[in-house]
Design a protein around this motif. Structure first.
Motif, mmCIF file in Angstrom:
data_model
loop_
_atom_site.group_PDB
_atom_site.id
_atom_site.type_symbol
_atom_site.label_atom_id
_atom_site.label_comp_id
_atom_site.label_asym_id
_atom_site.label_seq_id
_atom_site.Cartn_x
_atom_site.Cartn_y
_atom_site.Cartn_z
ATOM 1 N N ARG A 21 52.951 38.434 54.237
ATOM 2 C CA ARG A 21 52.040 37.960 53.184
ATOM 3 C C ARG A 21 50.749 37.360 53.484
ATOM 4 N N TYR A 22 50.063 37.564 53.030
ATOM 5 C CA TYR A 22 48.750 36.668 53.435
ATOM 6 C C TYR A 22 48.128 36.127 52.131
ATOM 7 N N GLU A 23 47.884 34.551 52.222
ATOM 8 C CA GLU A 23 47.201 33.733 51.132
ATOM 9 C C GLU A 23 46.004 33.124 51.690
ATOM 10 N N PHE A 24 44.707 33.556 50.772
ATOM 11 C CA PHE A 24 43.710 33.077 51.336
ATOM 12 C C PHE A 24 43.094 31.625 50.474
ATOM 13 N N TRP A 25 42.732 30.514 51.298
ATOM 14 C CA TRP A 25 42.359 29.381 50.571
ATOM 15 C C TRP A 25 41.083 28.903 50.977
ATOM 16 N N ARG A 26 40.391 28.161 50.139
ATOM 17 C CA ARG A 26 39.045 27.471 50.436
ATOM 18 C C ARG A 26 39.339 26.149 49.757
ATOM 19 N N GLY A 27 39.700 25.321 50.740
ATOM 20 C CA GLY A 27 40.138 23.822 50.516
ATOM 21 C C GLY A 27 41.313 23.975 49.598
ATOM 22 N N ASP A 28 41.607 23.563 48.469
ATOM 23 C CA ASP A 28 42.492 23.456 47.240
ATOM 24 C C ASP A 28 42.638 24.590 46.543
ATOM 25 N N VAL A 29 41.700 25.576 46.688
ATOM 26 C CA VAL A 29 41.509 26.690 45.891
ATOM 27 C C VAL A 29 41.982 27.859 46.410
ATOM 28 N N HIS A 30 43.191 28.412 45.781
ATOM 29 C CA HIS A 30 43.820 29.755 46.168
ATOM 30 C C HIS A 30 42.849 30.835 45.692
ATOM 31 N N LEU A 31 42.366 31.555 46.548
ATOM 32 C CA LEU A 31 41.515 32.661 46.161
ATOM 33 C C LEU A 31 42.397 34.055 46.163
ATOM 34 N N ALA A 32 43.411 34.353 46.906
ATOM 35 C CA ALA A 32 43.934 35.500 46.978
ATOM 36 C C ALA A 32 45.185 35.749 47.717
ATOM 37 N N THR A 33 45.813 36.683 47.234
ATOM 38 C CA THR A 33 47.304 36.835 48.011
ATOM 39 C C THR A 33 47.485 38.404 48.360
ATOM 40 N N GLY A 34 47.852 38.998 49.020
ATOM 41 C CA GLY A 34 48.241 40.223 49.446
ATOM 42 C C GLY A 34 49.350 40.460 50.173
ATOM 43 N N GLU A 35 49.786 41.597 50.509
ATOM 44 C CA GLU A 35 50.874 41.923 51.567
ATOM 45 C C GLU A 35 50.749 43.204 52.134
ATOM 46 N N MET A 36 51.244 43.329 53.113
ATOM 47 C CA MET A 36 51.160 44.424 54.163
ATOM 48 C C MET A 36 52.402 44.615 54.628
#
Length: 70
Positions: A21-36
């Motif tokens: 699972r991948y979670e993308f953050w910019r500071g405290d802002v959650h941008l996206a989540t994905g799984e592979m």
């Protein structure tokens, strides 16, 4: 020029596959989540994929990461 934080989690290690699972953050802002899901395989001379068990030298370190405290 934004700096992103990518957090990777091993969700499951099967005999022949790995789910991450991948979670993308910019500071405290959650941008996206994905799984592979990836499979351990090889392509022999005849060109057809063959699924193989993940060898111990790869599976061992993955298992230790799965058990590591967060």
């Amino acid at each position: 020029d934004d700096l992103l934080d990518v957090r990777l989690t091993i969700v499951r290690r099967g005999h022949r596959s790995l789910t991450t699972r991948y979670e993308f953050w910019r500071g405290d802002v959650h941008l996206a989540t994905g799984e592979m899901k990836t499979a351990y395989c090889r392509v022999p001379d005849h060109g057809r994929l063959e699924a193989l068990d993940i060898p111990p030298e790869i599976a061992g370190p993955l298992d230790r990461l799965c058990q590591a405290p967060t």
